[in-house]
Structures are given as C-alpha cells and as structure tokens.
Motif scaffolding. Structure first.
Motif, short mmCIF file in Angstrom:
data_model
loop_
_atom_site.label_atom_id
_atom_site.label_comp_id
_atom_site.label_asym_id
_atom_site.label_seq_id
_atom_site.Cartn_x
_atom_site.Cartn_y
_atom_site.Cartn_z
N THR B 114 0.84 -1.22 0.00
CA THR B 114 0.00 0.00 0.00
C THR B 114 0.87 1.26 0.00
O THR B 114 0.50 2.26 -0.61
N ALA B 115 2.03 1.20 0.71
CA ALA B 115 2.94 2.35 0.70
C ALA B 115 3.38 2.64 -0.74
O ALA B 115 3.48 3.80 -1.16
N LYS B 116 3.65 1.57 -1.48
CA LYS B 116 4.08 1.75 -2.88
C LYS B 116 2.94 2.32 -3.71
O LYS B 116 3.13 3.25 -4.50
N PHE B 117 1.73 1.78 -3.53
CA PHE B 117 0.59 2.24 -4.33
C PHE B 117 0.28 3.72 -4.04
O PHE B 117 -0.09 4.46 -4.95
N HIS B 118 0.45 4.12 -2.77
CA HIS B 118 0.21 5.53 -2.42
C HIS B 118 1.18 6.48 -3.11
O HIS B 118 0.90 7.65 -3.28
N HIS B 119 2.36 5.94 -3.42
CA HIS B 119 3.35 6.75 -4.14
C HIS B 119 3.24 6.55 -5.66
O HIS B 119 4.20 6.83 -6.39
N ASP B 120 2.09 6.01 -6.08
CA ASP B 120 1.85 5.75 -7.50
C ASP B 120 2.88 4.81 -8.11
O ASP B 120 3.31 5.00 -9.25
N ILE B 121 3.30 3.84 -7.32
CA ILE B 121 4.25 2.84 -7.84
C ILE B 121 3.49 1.53 -8.04
O ILE B 121 2.88 1.00 -7.09
N TYR B 129 10.16 -2.89 -10.63
CA TYR B 129 8.92 -3.09 -9.87
C TYR B 129 8.06 -4.21 -10.47
O TYR B 129 7.34 -4.89 -9.75
N ALA B 130 8.15 -4.39 -11.77
CA ALA B 130 7.39 -5.47 -12.41
C ALA B 130 7.83 -6.82 -11.85
O ALA B 130 6.99 -7.64 -11.43
N ILE B 131 9.16 -7.02 -11.79
CA ILE B 131 9.65 -8.31 -11.29
C ILE B 131 9.47 -8.40 -9.77
O ILE B 131 9.19 -9.47 -9.21
N TYR B 132 9.58 -7.24 -9.08
CA TYR B 132 9.38 -7.22 -7.62
C TYR B 132 7.96 -7.65 -7.26
O TYR B 132 7.75 -8.54 -6.42
N PHE B 133 6.97 -7.04 -7.92
CA PHE B 133 5.57 -7.38 -7.61
C PHE B 133 5.22 -8.80 -8.05
O PHE B 133 4.45 -9.50 -7.37
N THR B 134 5.77 -9.24 -9.18
CA THR B 134 5.48 -10.59 -9.66
C THR B 134 6.02 -11.64 -8.69
O THR B 134 5.28 -12.55 -8.27
N LEU B 135 7.30 -11.48 -8.30
CA LEU B 135 7.91 -12.49 -7.43
C LEU B 135 7.29 -12.47 -6.03
O LEU B 135 6.93 -13.52 -5.49
N THR B 136 7.16 -11.28 -5.44
CA THR B 136 6.61 -11.23 -4.08
C THR B 136 5.11 -11.54 -4.08
O THR B 136 4.60 -12.11 -3.12
N GLY B 137 4.42 -11.18 -5.17
CA GLY B 137 2.99 -11.49 -5.28
C GLY B 137 2.74 -12.99 -5.34
O GLY B 137 1.89 -13.52 -4.63
N LEU B 138 3.53 -13.68 -6.18
CA LEU B 138 3.38 -15.13 -6.29
C LEU B 138 3.75 -15.80 -4.96
O LEU B 138 3.07 -16.74 -4.52
#
Lengths: 100, 196
Positions: B114-121, B129-138
């Motif tokens: 949520t901290a990232k989303f609040h900063h429009d990331i 960030y694409a690989i960060y969200f993919t790996l941590t999301g999975l």
C-alpha cells in the motif's frame, strides 16, 4: 521420519532451536553486509552464499533432507539439474563470445 | 476405494505416498520460481542500469518479515515434533503460532504494497517493480495457500488425530514440507530484491 522414537524427536528439537539461532544470525549478517555497498559481483556473491547456507539449513533440518530416502534425493538431483540449466540460460549468450 | 500407504511406508520407496507426492509438487514449484528467477537474471543483465533494491524498497520491514517467516518455519516443525511426542495441545499451540506468524507476514506485505501504491508505484512503473511485484505477489499467494492448509489441520482437520494419529502426523509433516519451501523461496527473494 516415520520411525523416529520420542527420544530422537527430543534430540531433533534441540537441533531445530540451534538452526533457528543460526538462521537469525545469518539474516543479520546478510543485512549488515548489504550496508557496506560492495561491488555488484561482491554483493551478489556474499548474498547468494549466505542465502544458500540458510536454504541448506532449512532443507537439511526442517525438511529432514539430511536423512531422507533415495527416491527423494534422485528427484531433487534431477530438479537441481533442470534448475541450473534454467539459471544459466539467460547468460548463455556469453558462450558466443568464447566459441562464436 | 482406500488410498494406499497413507500411514505406513510403501516398501519400494520407503515413504508414505503423500510425502513423495508433495516432493514431486515441490520439484515443480522449484521450476516455477526458477523460471521467474531466471527472468530476473535476464532482465537485470540485459538492462543498461538497474536500481539498488535498498534504495527503493523498505529493508527494515522485509528484514522483519524474514524473521517472522523463519520463526513460522520453526513453529511448524515444532508442531510436527509435538505430534511425534503425542503432545496434541502443544501441537495446537505451535500450529496456531505458525498461522498467526503467516498472517503477520501478510500484514507487513500489505503495508509494503500500500505504501508503494500511495506513491503511484505499480508493476507497470518499471522493470524492477514489475519483477518485484510478480515475485513477491506469487510468493504471497503461496503464503495464503499455506495458511488455508495449516488452518484446516489446526481446525476441522484435527479430528483425524483421534481416528488415525499416524496419518494425521504424516499430513502435518508434508504440510510442513510445503511451508518450509515457502520460507526457502523467501530466503532467496529477500537478498535478491531488497539487498542487491
């Protein structure tokens, strides 16, 4: 694991606690090393070596791989080979510079 | 139809069937995460510049989550050890602890996201960030899966302890194998994404 006695399990519990302490210590070491801002090669090497030691401790003791049956070792060796191929695929183009 | 070798070891493999089944599943999971780690390497070596994870991500929170997940691995193995020692109350305590720690992990991850989303990331912001969200999301989805399985064995599934304690102990052991694998993946994700 199926045939462990209560005494053996009690001994294992002591090992689990030791492994837990080692994992915590290694976590702190890897974070501390990252603050040194080493070169990319140095930082990647240290991070991967520490992560591999931690992973070995988890797999060896918590997942009981230190004393498992042969069919599981065989499965994991095969998996390991394919995993290594997968990891080296992205950098395999460097071979062109040597042999190309 | 009776499922064979749920409590006793199969003579040729020396294992109860579900254990070999879970190990084969984990082998496929190694390839799933392996493919994503491989993609990370490809993206990183192919990029003209790559940011340091510690400049963009919250290292203290990720360190806390590492401690939480390692602790949950210990409580998980202790829950199995408690069953082996026929201490069912301790089992419930340790398994409950494992579930709680897993929930703490998700809450911390939620705070990070949520901290990232609040900063429009978002994953579309850049390749890192694409690989960060993919790996941590999975990985997060795997944590949720583990919570569901462990909650079943802590709650309604525990009835089996009275009818077939060996089979129940075996079930907890292989749920543990999965949970330790989830911990193992994080052990690599943490330095690769946050510390390099």
């Amino acid at each position: 694991m199926e045939s462990m006695s209560v005494e053996q399990v009690k001994k294992s519990v002591r090992v689990y606690i030791t492994v837990f302490v080692a994992l915590m210590a290694l976590t702190m070491v890897t974070v501390a090393v990252s603050t040194l801002h080493l070169s990319v090669v140095g930082a990647v090497s240290v991070a991967l070596v520490i992560a591999s030691i931690k992973a070995s401790l988890v797999a060896g003791y918590f997942m009981h791989l230190i004393s498992e049956k042969r069919v599981i070792y065989a499965t994991l060796v095969l998996t390991g080979v394919f995993f290594l191929v997968l990891m080296f695929l992205p950098v395999s183009h460097y071979l062109d510079r040597i042999f190309g | 139809m009776q499922i064979p070798y749920t409590s006793t070891a199969r003579p040729d493999t020396g294992l109860f069937n579900a254990k070999l089944g879970v190990w084969l599943f984990l082998a496929s999971e190694v390839m799933l995460f392996g493919a994503l780690f491989s993609s990370y390497v490809l993206l990183r070596v192919g990029a003209s510049s790559w940011p340091h994870g510690y400049d963009l991500l919250n290292v203290p929170l990720a360190t806390l989550n590492t401690v939480v997940l390692i602790s949950s691995s210990v409580t998980m193995v202790m829950s199995w050890a408690s069953l082996m020692m026929k201490e069912f109350k301790k089992y419930r305590l340790y398994m409950g602890g494992t579930i709680l720690l897993a929930l703490v992990f998700l809450v911390v991850k939620y705070i990070e996201y949520t901290a990232k989303f609040h900063h429009d990331i978002f994953p579309s912001t850049n390749t890192f960030y694409a690989i960060y969200f993919t790996l941590t999301g999975l990985h997060g989805l795997h944590v949720i899966g583990g919570i569901i399985v462990n909650a079943y064995f802590w709650g309604p599934g525990r009835k089996m302890w009275k009818t077939d304690p060996q089979r129940f102990t075996n079930r907890v052991e292989i749920a543990g194998l999965y949970w330790h694998f989830v911990d193992l993946v994080w052990i690599f994700l943490f330095p690769v994404l946050y510390l390099l």
